[in-house]
Scaffold this motif. Sequence first.
Motif, short mmCIF file in Angstrom:
data_model
loop_
_atom_site.label_atom_id
_atom_site.label_comp_id
_atom_site.label_asym_id
_atom_site.label_seq_id
_atom_site.Cartn_x
_atom_site.Cartn_y
_atom_site.Cartn_z
N MET A 2 30.84 47.30 37.65
CA MET A 2 30.85 47.02 39.08
C MET A 2 31.89 45.95 39.39
N GLU A 3 32.76 46.24 40.35
CA GLU A 3 33.82 45.30 40.70
C GLU A 3 33.25 44.09 41.46
N ARG A 4 33.90 42.95 41.24
CA ARG A 4 33.55 41.72 41.95
C ARG A 4 34.77 41.33 42.79
N ILE A 5 34.61 41.35 44.11
CA ILE A 5 35.71 41.13 45.03
C ILE A 5 35.48 39.86 45.83
N ALA A 6 36.53 39.07 45.96
CA ALA A 6 36.49 37.86 46.78
C ALA A 6 37.36 38.07 48.02
N ILE A 7 36.90 37.53 49.15
CA ILE A 7 37.64 37.61 50.41
C ILE A 7 37.72 36.21 51.00
N THR A 8 38.91 35.80 51.44
CA THR A 8 39.04 34.55 52.17
C THR A 8 39.27 34.87 53.64
N ALA A 9 38.57 34.16 54.50
CA ALA A 9 38.68 34.38 55.95
C ALA A 9 38.36 33.08 56.66
N ASN A 10 38.60 33.07 57.98
CA ASN A 10 38.40 31.81 58.70
C ASN A 10 37.52 31.95 59.93
N GLY A 11 38.11 32.10 61.13
CA GLY A 11 37.38 31.97 62.38
C GLY A 11 36.66 33.22 62.85
N MET A 62 42.08 50.68 54.07
CA MET A 62 42.21 49.42 53.36
C MET A 62 41.15 49.30 52.26
N ALA A 63 39.94 49.72 52.54
CA ALA A 63 38.88 49.69 51.53
C ALA A 63 39.26 50.52 50.32
N ARG A 64 39.83 51.69 50.59
CA ARG A 64 40.26 52.56 49.50
C ARG A 64 41.34 51.88 48.65
N GLY A 65 42.28 51.21 49.31
CA GLY A 65 43.34 50.52 48.59
C GLY A 65 42.82 49.36 47.76
N ILE A 66 41.87 48.60 48.30
CA ILE A 66 41.30 47.47 47.56
C ILE A 66 40.56 47.96 46.31
N LEU A 67 39.77 49.00 46.48
CA LEU A 67 39.00 49.51 45.34
C LEU A 67 39.92 50.08 44.26
N GLU A 68 41.03 50.67 44.68
CA GLU A 68 42.00 51.17 43.69
C GLU A 68 42.60 50.01 42.89
N CYS A 69 42.95 48.93 43.61
CA CYS A 69 43.56 47.78 42.94
C CYS A 69 42.56 47.04 42.04
N ALA A 70 41.29 47.00 42.46
CA ALA A 70 40.28 46.25 41.72
C ALA A 70 39.77 46.99 40.50
N ALA A 71 39.95 48.32 40.48
CA ALA A 71 39.38 49.13 39.39
C ALA A 71 40.05 48.82 38.05
#
Length: 404
Positions: free
Chosen positions: A1-10, A395-404
């Motif tokens: 299972m992938e572990r993804i971090a996201i940085t965000a602000n306001g 974008m979700a598809r792209g992130i999951l491809e990169c994280a795999a």
Amino acid sequence: MERIAITANGPGEIAGWVRPLLTRLFEAQPALEVHLFLVPDDYATGREAQTVAGWFPQVHVYEGKATLRALLGAGGGVPAKMDFVQYLGGDLMHAARLARRSGAAAATYKFSRPAYRELFVRAFAIDLRNVEELAKARVHRDRIVLTGNLAIDGALMEAELPAPSTAPRDGILILPGSRRYEVEQGIPFFFTVAAAIKRVRSDVEIAFGISPFTPMEDVRQAIAGGGHPRVYAMPGRFMVEGGQAYLTDRAETVRFAVLRNALPAAKQARMVITMPGTKTIELAALGKAMLAVTPLNVAEMLAINGPLTYLNRLPVIGERLKRAVVVAAARRFTYFTQPNMDAGRALIAELRGTLTPGRVATVALERFDDRAWLEDSAQALRSLYVEHAGAARRMARGILECAA
């Protein structure tokens, strides 16, 4: 299972970018492990973590000192290893620091800098212009992926919720904003605008859409305070009757419903009065005509990007300097709303400067009664972002491809 971090602000990024992306990520992988780091931001309301937890209880949310410890590698319950880091707002250095500390690949959205040319393995672009902006920031062209504006998906998702029974059908919805200045000064200002409209057009239904990031206690205090004297607003009362919140004047001669589900309510309205911000993009996606209002009456209270935002804290001359800086900066922009900037013309009616509630009420009614403008504006706004629909899934598809 992938572990993804996201940085965000306001609040704009959380509601417009993070929410639709997380929706599609969990739709694709329900067991995905997501860690959201809320980074320092002058526009934050302080309720971002609580709001995200309400939407996505499975997400690990960090703010303040917990985010700082994570960036410094000081533990505090934050996993040492991440599979992927996605930037979704704030300063890029936070995402870069987190990626390097956790040994993760990283991606950015909309923004980059030459220093991160090798760091970001993918750069998700909002539109073709943004593709070129990322290329000028020295992002490798083969790493840039045209994805679209996440805020469009956020708007379309939220608008599918049921509209409240107190939505202003064929009337006016007012969105005063969620930043501290907008709550403290905007709520009494726009309440006075609404009262002025009602004095001459009692038949027009009016309601207020309040951000989920704004506590109702803040609304109560803002309306009771009446705003700064230069806002030219009148105080009122916050009341709850039968589970429904209202803003009223002290004599209760006018009463306006306070709603949380702004976009479903906007679908019912003929027009929206709003502050510039992410909401103008979301409303454009729904094809909703708008009057965007930027009062600069107390410009020294506005938060602006960079260290100049603290000018007003200087003794004696600080407030004058800050006001001059804000007003001078405002003059450099032809438009204040992103849809108008993107279209290169005024699809949204805009008012800015030192404004009185009576002036805003007059312009609002002129637009409200202009059926030709309403129809033309709605059609042009709806078509402006139609190709962006589906950005969150791409974008979700792209992130999951990169994280795999």
